[in-house]
Write an enzyme that holds these catalytic residues in place. Structure first.
Site, PDB file in Angstrom:
ATOM      1  N   SER A   1       0.872  -1.193   0.000  1.00 11.61           N
ATOM      2  CA  SER A   1       0.000   0.000   0.000  1.00 11.61           C
ATOM      3  C   SER A   1       0.901   1.233   0.000  1.00 11.61           C
ATOM      4  O   SER A   1       2.090   1.144   0.308  1.00 11.61           O
ATOM      5  CB  SER A   1      -0.850  -0.024   1.271  1.00 11.61           C
ATOM      6  OG  SER A   1      -1.448   1.229   1.497  1.00 11.61           O
TER       7      SER A   1
ATOM      8  N   TYR B   1      -3.407  -0.780  10.013  1.00 10.56           N
ATOM      9  CA  TYR B   1      -3.232  -0.985   8.576  1.00 10.56           C
ATOM     10  C   TYR B   1      -1.838  -0.518   8.151  1.00 10.56           C
ATOM     11  O   TYR B   1      -1.112  -1.225   7.442  1.00 10.56           O
ATOM     12  CB  TYR B   1      -4.321  -0.214   7.826  1.00 10.56           C
ATOM     13  CG  TYR B   1      -4.341  -0.451   6.335  1.00 10.56           C
ATOM     14  CD1 TYR B   1      -4.964  -1.572   5.802  1.00 10.56           C
ATOM     15  CD2 TYR B   1      -3.755   0.460   5.454  1.00 10.56           C
ATOM     16  CE1 TYR B   1      -5.003  -1.790   4.423  1.00 10.56           C
ATOM     17  CE2 TYR B   1      -3.781   0.247   4.088  1.00 10.56           C
ATOM     18  CZ  TYR B   1      -4.399  -0.879   3.572  1.00 10.56           C
ATOM     19  OH  TYR B   1      -4.427  -1.090   2.215  1.00 10.56           O
TER      20      TYR B   1
HETATM   21  P1  NAP Z   1     -11.733  -5.417  -1.246  1.00 13.61           P
HETATM   22  O1  NAP Z   1     -12.537  -5.518  -2.498  1.00 13.61           O
HETATM   23  O2  NAP Z   1     -12.435  -5.092   0.035  1.00 13.61           O
HETATM   24  O3  NAP Z   1     -10.895  -6.773  -1.105  1.00 13.61           O
HETATM   25  C1  NAP Z   1     -10.346  -7.203   0.088  1.00 13.61           C
HETATM   26  C2  NAP Z   1     -10.418  -8.710   0.091  1.00 13.61           C
HETATM   27  O4  NAP Z   1      -9.777  -9.204   1.271  1.00 13.61           O
HETATM   28  C3  NAP Z   1     -11.855  -9.208   0.094  1.00 13.61           C
HETATM   29  O5  NAP Z   1     -11.988 -10.231  -0.862  1.00 13.61           O
HETATM   30  C4  NAP Z   1     -12.029  -9.712   1.505  1.00 13.61           C
HETATM   31  O6  NAP Z   1     -12.926 -10.796   1.607  1.00 13.61           O
HETATM   32  C5  NAP Z   1     -10.622 -10.172   1.847  1.00 13.61           C
HETATM   33  N1  NAP Z   1     -10.518 -10.298   3.289  1.00 13.61           N
HETATM   34  C6  NAP Z   1     -10.750  -9.331   4.208  1.00 13.61           C
HETATM   35  N2  NAP Z   1     -10.715  -9.884   5.455  1.00 13.61           N
HETATM   36  C7  NAP Z   1     -10.453 -11.205   5.286  1.00 13.61           C
HETATM   37  C8  NAP Z   1     -10.325 -12.299   6.158  1.00 13.61           C
HETATM   38  N3  NAP Z   1     -10.487 -12.188   7.478  1.00 13.61           N
HETATM   39  N4  NAP Z   1     -10.062 -13.524   5.647  1.00 13.61           N
HETATM   40  C9  NAP Z   1      -9.944 -13.685   4.311  1.00 13.61           C
HETATM   41  N5  NAP Z   1     -10.066 -12.696   3.426  1.00 13.61           N
HETATM   42  C10 NAP Z   1     -10.329 -11.470   3.909  1.00 13.61           C
HETATM   43  O7  NAP Z   1     -10.622  -4.303  -1.358  1.00 13.61           O
HETATM   44  P2  NAP Z   1      -9.372  -4.131  -2.344  1.00 13.61           P
HETATM   45  O8  NAP Z   1      -9.141  -2.686  -2.435  1.00 13.61           O
HETATM   46  O9  NAP Z   1      -9.550  -4.915  -3.579  1.00 13.61           O
HETATM   47  O10 NAP Z   1      -8.169  -4.716  -1.470  1.00 13.61           O
HETATM   48  C11 NAP Z   1      -7.260  -5.698  -1.940  1.00 13.61           C
HETATM   49  C12 NAP Z   1      -5.878  -5.440  -1.351  1.00 13.61           C
HETATM   50  O11 NAP Z   1      -5.377  -4.212  -1.869  1.00 13.61           O
HETATM   51  C13 NAP Z   1      -5.867  -5.298   0.165  1.00 13.61           C
HETATM   52  O12 NAP Z   1      -4.712  -5.934   0.681  1.00 13.61           O
HETATM   53  C14 NAP Z   1      -5.765  -3.810   0.375  1.00 13.61           C
HETATM   54  O13 NAP Z   1      -5.180  -3.471   1.592  1.00 13.61           O
HETATM   55  C15 NAP Z   1      -4.889  -3.432  -0.801  1.00 13.61           C
HETATM   56  N6  NAP Z   1      -4.927  -2.015  -1.186  1.00 13.61           N
HETATM   57  C16 NAP Z   1      -6.045  -1.458  -1.725  1.00 13.61           C
HETATM   58  C17 NAP Z   1      -6.009  -0.121  -2.090  1.00 13.61           C
HETATM   59  C18 NAP Z   1      -7.189   0.552  -2.716  1.00 13.61           C
HETATM   60  O14 NAP Z   1      -7.094   1.749  -3.007  1.00 13.61           O
HETATM   61  N7  NAP Z   1      -8.291  -0.096  -2.958  1.00 13.61           N
HETATM   62  C19 NAP Z   1      -4.873   0.649  -1.881  1.00 13.61           C
HETATM   63  C20 NAP Z   1      -3.765   0.040  -1.321  1.00 13.61           C
HETATM   64  C21 NAP Z   1      -3.795  -1.303  -0.978  1.00 13.61           C
HETATM   65  P3  NAP Z   1     -14.289 -10.665   2.475  1.00 13.61           P
HETATM   66  O15 NAP Z   1     -14.828  -9.296   2.256  1.00 13.61           O
HETATM   67  O16 NAP Z   1     -15.144 -11.748   1.921  1.00 13.61           O
HETATM   68  O17 NAP Z   1     -13.887 -10.887   3.906  1.00 13.61           O
END
Ligand code: NAP
Length: 254
Positions: free
Chosen positions: A146, A159
């Site tokens: 991130s 985080y």
């Molecule tokens: P997202 O759609 O909310 O995806 C997050 C995923 O992680 C979901 O599939 C969720 O599954 C899973 N997850 C959360 N808690 C979990 C648990 N206890 N056990 C297993 N799986 C779990 O958001 P995203 O933005 O695509 O995030 C993906 C990655 O990118 C994350 O690591 C996030 O920190 C990183 N990231 C995102 C951004 C951004 O701008 N979007 C920026 C920097 C980094 P459930 O909901 O089914 O639990």
């Protein structure tokens, strides 16, 4: 081998955690498009839809469920994937969670949960996949970091601590495993339009401030991460180790 051939992933098995939605789904689809068989993982929301899309592309996919907040979640997931599809050649640690609260009042249970999902389970999956990759002398691990691997953020101390840890863990593992032809790298996404950032997108002031700082002038869409993921999963990146590749429309350059 021609340069474009080096990006192909035919015959490889990939595991993408958190691939029911957002960045994980986009990464899973891109790896499949490049030729890989993909194990899709979901938690509360099953990853069946992503798996169905992959199968409709003519590739192999199965979906798996595991709670990575549980102490044995990573091990259970790795074992089910390995017995159903074979040991992964590519591991993408994408699942992640975020909890917002002022640092002085931050709920300790939430602190533990964020660290468990975002860092401890990632280490465990790297360890389990790494064993087999070291034995085979090939493997690719991509950890999703991130911008908060570099910056502190506001009201998200767990985080920030977990993602800072991901950058360091990526380098630590790369140092130990690069000599065995196992490449460990990370992608640090900027501001992407997913559920993870829905609170920011809805906040008019924060949304404006964020857009003002992004040279590209827009939020990232999940597909914007696909090229970096395929590159780091492929032979084209065999001499890249311990890199945290920022995909952020220029945010960090400001
Ligand atoms: P997202 O759609 O909310 O995806 C997050 C995923 O992680 C979901 O599939 C969720 O599954 C899973 N997850 C959360 N808690 C979990 C648990 N206890 N056990 C297993 N799986 C779990 O958001 P995203 O933005 O695509 O995030 C993906 C990655 O990118 C994350 O690591 C996030 O920190 C990183 N990231 C995102 C951004 C951004 O701008 N979007 C920026 C920097 C980094 P459930 O909901 O089914 O639990």
């Amino acid at each position: 081998m021609g340069i474009l051939e080096q990006f192909r992933l035919d015959g490889k098995v990939a595991l993408v955690t958190g691939s029911a939605s957002g960045l994980g789904a986009a990464i899973a689809l891109a790896l499949a498009d490049a030729g890989a068989s993909v194990a899709c993982h979901g938690n509360r929301r099953p990853a069946d839809e992503t798996s169905d899309k992959i199968r409709s592309m003519g590739r192999t996919s199965q979906s798996f469920a595991a709670d990575l907040a549980a102490l044995d979640g990573a091990q259970a997931l790795y074992q089910s994937v390995s017995s159903a599809m074979g040991a992964p050649d590519i591991l993408v640690n994408n699942a992640g969670t975020i909890y917002r609260q002022a640092a002085e009042d931050y709920d300790l249970q939430e602190w533990m949960k964020v660290l468990q999902v975002n860092l401890n389970s990632v280490f465990r999956l790297c360890q389990l996949a790494g064993h087999k990759m070291l034995e085979r002398r090939h493997g690719k691990i991509i950890n999703i970091a991130s911008l908060l691997s570099f910056q502190g953020g506001i009201r998200v101390p767990a985080y920030a601590a977990s993602k800072g840890g991901i950058a360091q863990l990526t380098k630590a593992l790369a140092n130990e495993w690069a000599g065995h032809n196992v490449q460990v790298n990370a992608i640090a996404p900027g501001y992407f339009r997913t559920t993870n950032t829905s609170a920011l997108q809805k906040d008019e002031v924060r949304n404006r401030q964020i857009l003002e700082r992004i040279p590209a002038g827009r939020w990232g869409e999940p597909e914007d991460i696909a090229g970096a993921a395929v590159f780091l999963a492929s032979q084209a990146s065999d001499y890249i180790n311990g890199e945290v590749l920022v995909v952020d429309g220029g945010w960090m350059a400001r």
